[in-house]
Design a protein around this motif. Sequence first.
Motif, PDB file in Angstrom:
ATOM      1  N   GLY A  13      41.784  50.217  45.300  1.00 57.97           N
ATOM      2  CA  GLY A  13      41.032  49.382  44.363  1.00 57.97           C
ATOM      3  C   GLY A  13      41.762  49.051  43.087  1.00 57.97           C
ATOM      4  O   GLY A  13      41.203  48.404  42.212  1.00 57.97           O
ATOM      5  N   SER A  14      43.017  49.464  42.947  1.00 60.70           N
ATOM      6  CA  SER A  14      43.800  49.102  41.763  1.00 60.70           C
ATOM      7  C   SER A  14      44.201  47.635  41.841  1.00 60.70           C
ATOM      8  O   SER A  14      44.530  47.123  42.916  1.00 60.70           O
ATOM      9  N   ILE A  15      44.184  46.979  40.699  1.00 60.34           N
ATOM     10  CA  ILE A  15      44.536  45.564  40.623  1.00 60.34           C
ATOM     11  C   ILE A  15      45.847  45.432  39.860  1.00 60.34           C
ATOM     12  O   ILE A  15      46.005  45.999  38.776  1.00 60.34           O
ATOM     13  N   THR A  16      46.771  44.674  40.419  1.00 61.59           N
ATOM     14  CA  THR A  16      48.053  44.431  39.764  1.00 61.59           C
ATOM     15  C   THR A  16      48.210  42.941  39.483  1.00 61.59           C
ATOM     16  O   THR A  16      47.737  42.091  40.243  1.00 61.59           O
ATOM     17  N   LEU A  17      48.878  42.658  38.371  1.00 62.88           N
ATOM     18  CA  LEU A  17      49.203  41.291  37.983  1.00 62.88           C
ATOM     19  C   LEU A  17      50.684  41.068  38.251  1.00 62.88           C
ATOM     20  O   LEU A  17      51.526  41.883  37.865  1.00 62.88           O
ATOM     21  N   HIS A  18      50.992  39.978  38.914  1.00 58.57           N
ATOM     22  CA  HIS A  18      52.359  39.585  39.213  1.00 58.57           C
ATOM     23  C   HIS A  18      52.588  38.221  38.588  1.00 58.57           C
ATOM     24  O   HIS A  18      51.645  37.443  38.409  1.00 58.57           O
ATOM     25  N   GLY A  19      53.843  37.921  38.271  1.00 58.28           N
ATOM     26  CA  GLY A  19      54.087  36.616  37.696  1.00 58.28           C
ATOM     27  C   GLY A  19      55.549  36.251  37.590  1.00 58.28           C
ATOM     28  O   GLY A  19      56.441  37.059  37.882  1.00 58.28           O
ATOM     29  N   TRP A  20      55.758  35.019  37.207  1.00 61.84           N
ATOM     30  CA  TRP A  20      57.087  34.498  36.909  1.00 61.84           C
ATOM     31  C   TRP A  20      56.924  33.413  35.862  1.00 61.84           C
ATOM     32  O   TRP A  20      55.865  32.799  35.732  1.00 61.84           O
ATOM     33  N   THR A  21      57.952  33.206  35.086  1.00 66.10           N
ATOM     34  CA  THR A  21      57.992  32.113  34.124  1.00 66.10           C
ATOM     35  C   THR A  21      59.334  31.410  34.237  1.00 66.10           C
ATOM     36  O   THR A  21      60.335  32.021  34.591  1.00 66.10           O
ATOM     37  N   ASP A  47      39.027  38.851  30.901  1.00 66.46           N
ATOM     38  CA  ASP A  47      38.557  38.282  29.629  1.00 66.46           C
ATOM     39  C   ASP A  47      39.379  38.808  28.460  1.00 66.46           C
ATOM     40  O   ASP A  47      39.780  38.036  27.586  1.00 66.46           O
ATOM     41  N   ASP A  48      39.634  40.107  28.445  1.00 64.20           N
ATOM     42  CA  ASP A  48      40.400  40.716  27.356  1.00 64.20           C
ATOM     43  C   ASP A  48      41.801  40.110  27.240  1.00 64.20           C
ATOM     44  O   ASP A  48      42.329  39.981  26.137  1.00 64.20           O
ATOM     45  N   LEU A  49      42.392  39.757  28.380  1.00 63.68           N
ATOM     46  CA  LEU A  49      43.757  39.229  28.394  1.00 63.68           C
ATOM     47  C   LEU A  49      43.813  37.702  28.295  1.00 63.68           C
ATOM     48  O   LEU A  49      44.896  37.126  28.232  1.00 63.68           O
ATOM     49  N   GLY A  50      42.661  37.054  28.311  1.00 69.17           N
ATOM     50  CA  GLY A  50      42.637  35.594  28.233  1.00 69.17           C
ATOM     51  C   GLY A  50      43.032  34.914  29.539  1.00 69.17           C
ATOM     52  O   GLY A  50      43.464  33.767  29.537  1.00 69.17           O
ATOM     53  N   LEU A  51      42.858  35.608  30.646  1.00 68.11           N
ATOM     54  CA  LEU A  51      43.194  35.059  31.953  1.00 68.11           C
ATOM     55  C   LEU A  51      41.977  34.379  32.568  1.00 68.11           C
ATOM     56  O   LEU A  51      40.857  34.891  32.463  1.00 68.11           O
ATOM     57  N   ASP A  74      49.129  30.954  27.268  1.00 68.50           N
ATOM     58  CA  ASP A  74      50.470  31.277  26.770  1.00 68.50           C
ATOM     59  C   ASP A  74      51.041  32.451  27.563  1.00 68.50           C
ATOM     60  O   ASP A  74      50.942  33.604  27.140  1.00 68.50           O
ATOM     61  N   PRO A  75      51.652  32.169  28.725  1.00 69.02           N
ATOM     62  CA  PRO A  75      52.153  33.266  29.549  1.00 69.02           C
ATOM     63  C   PRO A  75      53.214  34.124  28.862  1.00 69.02           C
ATOM     64  O   PRO A  75      53.305  35.327  29.131  1.00 69.02           O
ATOM     65  N   THR A  76      54.003  33.559  27.972  1.00 71.78           N
ATOM     66  CA  THR A  76      55.008  34.348  27.251  1.00 71.78           C
ATOM     67  C   THR A  76      54.338  35.400  26.376  1.00 71.78           C
ATOM     68  O   THR A  76      54.761  36.557  26.346  1.00 71.78           O
ATOM     69  N   ALA A  77      53.288  35.012  25.671  1.00 67.78           N
ATOM     70  CA  ALA A  77      52.544  35.959  24.834  1.00 67.78           C
ATOM     71  C   ALA A  77      51.854  37.011  25.694  1.00 67.78           C
ATOM     72  O   ALA A  77      51.789  38.185  25.321  1.00 67.78           O
ATOM     73  N   LEU A  78      51.344  36.601  26.850  1.00 67.13           N
ATOM     74  CA  LEU A  78      50.701  37.554  27.766  1.00 67.13           C
ATOM     75  C   LEU A  78      51.702  38.618  28.211  1.00 67.13           C
ATOM     76  O   LEU A  78      51.406  39.812  28.176  1.00 67.13           O
ATOM     77  N   LYS A  79      52.885  38.196  28.615  1.00 71.13           N
ATOM     78  CA  LYS A  79      53.906  39.156  29.053  1.00 71.13           C
ATOM     79  C   LYS A  79      54.275  40.104  27.927  1.00 71.13           C
ATOM     80  O   LYS A  79      54.418  41.309  28.132  1.00 71.13           O
TER      81      LYS A  79
END
Length: 87
Positions: A13-21, A47-51, A74-79
């Motif tokens: 049940g763990s959730i992971t976020l993956h990404g690229w910029t 909501d807390d992360l603005g996603l 703003d994905p850069t700020a999120l990272k």
Amino acid sequence: MSYGLWLGSTADGSITLHGWTEPHSGRTEHWPPYTLCHRSQLTQRLDDLGLTLAPGADLNDLDMRWDVYLNHADPTALKAQLDAART
């Protein structure tokens, strides 16, 4: 800037976020996976992360262990926020 963000889930049940910029310079940066929370806390954590969910995305797809795509202003700020929380 081009980017891609998606959620994945594990059997526990763990959730992971993956990404690229890819900034305008054209060099793609692949993100390390970030463990966000347990599935039961996901809506608040997003909501807390603005996603926000990408068009057509459905959080229930995580129950089938499918990827769920996201948007962020703003994905850069999120990272940077996620990296700071790791230390």
